[in-house]
Design an enzyme around this catalytic site. Structure first.
Site, mmCIF file in Angstrom:
data_model
loop_
_atom_site.group_PDB
_atom_site.id
_atom_site.type_symbol
_atom_site.label_atom_id
_atom_site.label_comp_id
_atom_site.label_asym_id
_atom_site.label_seq_id
_atom_site.Cartn_x
_atom_site.Cartn_y
_atom_site.Cartn_z
ATOM 1 N N GLU A 198 0.825 -1.211 0.000
ATOM 2 C CA GLU A 198 0.000 0.000 0.000
ATOM 3 C C GLU A 198 0.856 1.257 0.000
ATOM 4 O O GLU A 198 0.547 2.219 -0.717
ATOM 5 C CB GLU A 198 -0.912 0.033 1.239
ATOM 6 C CG GLU A 198 -1.861 -1.126 1.350
ATOM 7 C CD GLU A 198 -1.349 -2.280 2.205
ATOM 8 O OE1 GLU A 198 -2.159 -2.920 2.884
ATOM 9 O OE2 GLU A 198 -0.122 -2.556 2.182
ATOM 10 N N CYS A 256 -2.895 -2.961 7.404
ATOM 11 C CA CYS A 256 -2.519 -2.855 8.813
ATOM 12 C C CYS A 256 -2.765 -1.404 9.264
ATOM 13 O O CYS A 256 -3.183 -0.554 8.481
ATOM 14 C CB CYS A 256 -1.049 -3.217 8.986
ATOM 15 S SG CYS A 256 0.091 -2.032 8.197
#
Length: 168
Positions: A61, A89
């Site tokens: 990401e 996360c």
């Protein structure tokens, strides 16, 4: 968070993220891939590179968001969506908020540390200064299969779909 909310365009973008995840797998990394899309076009790509780089922040990401910011010429990605094969996360969910992404779609759920719906929902928390809509379960079976296969091979075990082998 059901698959009914996803369009053909969403599935096409997740297919691109899955390609990135496979590249990570080929490199011996945890197979997570991501793309940032704007108007149906990929503007940022990323895959896990923590092992190769020795950088704990080298998540798919983060790479995709950084690439999109360079491509667009600024850090505000408010007209962009992030597609990632595994639920982000806390760091990556926070990066989605910081980048002002409009949407985050992910494939596999992360029951232990997912912060886009499983453990916490950072992008949609009203305490933060930006809201990023989250949708999970996009091409989940394919995303989960990559992860399960990787972790089974890391443990030296057969993938969960294979029958146990007698050792006698």
């Amino acid at each position: 968070m059901g698959g009914g909310r996803f369009t053909d365009a969403d599935r096409a973008m997740m297919a691109e993220a899955i390609r990135e995840a496979r590249l990570a797998l080929d490199a011996g990394e945890v197979p997570v891939g991501a793309v940032v899309a704007r108007g149906g076009e990929v503007v940022g790509r990323g895959r896990n590179r923590r092992e190769a780089s020795g950088d704990p922040t080298a998540h798919a990401e983060i790479e995709a968001i950084r690439g999109a910011a360079v491509a667009i010429g600024g850090w505000r990605l408010s007209d962009c969506a992030l597609y990632v094969t595994m639920e982000p996360c806390a760091m990556c969910a926070g990066a989605a908020v910081a980048a002002r992404l409009s949407r985050l779609a992910y494939g596999a759920r992360d029951a232990r540390s997912g912060c886009a719906g499983s453990v916490y929902r950072i992008p949609e928390d009203p305490a933060f200064n930006h809201f990023c809509l989250c949708d999970g379960g996009l091409l989940a079976d394919e995303c989960e299969a990559l992860l399960k296969g990787f972790f089974a091979s890391e443990r030296g075990a057969a993938p969960p779909c294979d029958p146990p082998v007698e050792t006698r």
